[in-house]
Design a protein around this motif. Structure first.
Motif, PDB file in Angstrom:
ATOM      1  N   UNK A   1     -69.254 -28.696  51.061  1.00  0.00           N
ATOM      2  CA  UNK A   1     -70.284 -28.006  50.284  1.00  0.00           C
ATOM      3  C   UNK A   1     -70.145 -26.524  50.601  1.00  0.00           C
ATOM      4  N   UNK A   2     -69.941 -25.709  49.569  1.00  0.00           N
ATOM      5  CA  UNK A   2     -69.629 -24.310  49.798  1.00  0.00           C
ATOM      6  C   UNK A   2     -70.432 -23.402  48.891  1.00  0.00           C
ATOM      7  N   UNK A   3     -70.540 -22.162  49.343  1.00  0.00           N
ATOM      8  CA  UNK A   3     -71.193 -21.108  48.577  1.00  0.00           C
ATOM      9  C   UNK A   3     -70.101 -20.237  47.971  1.00  0.00           C
ATOM     10  N   UNK A   4     -70.149 -20.066  46.663  1.00  0.00           N
ATOM     11  CA  UNK A   4     -69.150 -19.253  45.975  1.00  0.00           C
ATOM     12  C   UNK A   4     -69.831 -18.069  45.295  1.00  0.00           C
ATOM     13  N   UNK A   5     -69.106 -16.933  45.261  1.00  0.00           N
ATOM     14  CA  UNK A   5     -69.609 -15.714  44.630  1.00  0.00           C
ATOM     15  C   UNK A   5     -68.639 -15.259  43.551  1.00  0.00           C
ATOM     16  N   UNK A   6     -69.197 -14.661  42.498  1.00  0.00           N
ATOM     17  CA  UNK A   6     -68.372 -13.994  41.512  1.00  0.00           C
ATOM     18  C   UNK A   6     -68.009 -12.594  41.964  1.00  0.00           C
ATOM     19  N   UNK A   7     -67.239 -11.914  41.135  1.00  0.00           N
ATOM     20  CA  UNK A   7     -66.748 -10.582  41.507  1.00  0.00           C
ATOM     21  C   UNK A   7     -67.738  -9.473  41.174  1.00  0.00           C
ATOM     22  N   UNK A   8     -68.767  -9.795  40.400  1.00  0.00           N
ATOM     23  CA  UNK A   8     -69.784  -8.813  40.044  1.00  0.00           C
ATOM     24  C   UNK A   8     -69.541  -8.181  38.685  1.00  0.00           C
ATOM     25  N   UNK A   9     -70.639  -7.794  38.044  1.00  0.00           N
ATOM     26  CA  UNK A   9     -70.563  -7.095  36.760  1.00  0.00           C
ATOM     27  C   UNK A   9     -71.597  -5.970  36.774  1.00  0.00           C
ATOM     28  N   UNK A  10     -71.197  -4.794  36.333  1.00  0.00           N
ATOM     29  CA  UNK A  10     -72.053  -3.606  36.419  1.00  0.00           C
ATOM     30  C   UNK A  10     -73.029  -3.556  35.254  1.00  0.00           C
ATOM     31  N   UNK A  11     -74.294  -3.410  35.586  1.00  0.00           N
ATOM     32  CA  UNK A  11     -75.335  -3.173  34.588  1.00  0.00           C
ATOM     33  C   UNK A  11     -75.910  -1.788  34.843  1.00  0.00           C
TER      34      UNK A  11
END
Length: 120
Positions: free
Chosen positions: A106-116
């Motif tokens: 069971x893991x926590x994953x993150x995206x690379x981010x998007x600028x708003x």
């Protein structure tokens, strides 16, 4: 391998609306809670909104009534509908998901981010 890819970040005027998307792909067994976080320059990353696999939601006080989080399990995607945007909403928005890959664990994953950016 599991990946999260965000999209939808742009420059928008105050009072405007925007929808962010985050699609999960790879060797996914089960996706549990998914969420959106943001980090403004010089500030810590903070939770914006989260949604469980049963579609229970919670929001930061600063976005309640303006933002709506939703998910489409069929396409493994979480959305963030942002209305009545303010300059203080300017930040890099990150998607996070708790996922059990087909290989186990069971893991926590993150995206690379998007600028708003909210600016006139």
């Amino acid at each position: 391998q599991v990946q999260l890819v965000e999209s939808g970040g742009v420059l928008v005027q105050p009072g405007g609306s925007l929808r962010l998307s985050c699609a999960a792909s790879g060797t996914i067994g089960t996706i549990y809670t998914m969420g959106w976080y943001r980090q403004a320059p010089g500030k810590q990353r903070e939770l914006v909104a989260a949604i469980t696999s049963g579609s229970s939601t919670n929001y930061a006080d600063s976005v309640k009534g303006r933002f709506t989080i939703s998910r489409d399990n069929a396409v493994k995607t979480v959305y963030l509908q942002m209305n009545s945007l303010k300059p203080d909403d300017t930040a890099v928005y990150y998607c996070k998901a708790i996922i059990r890959p087909t290989t186990g664990g069971l893991y926590e994953y993150w995206g690379q981010g998007t600028q708003v950016t909210v600016s006139s």
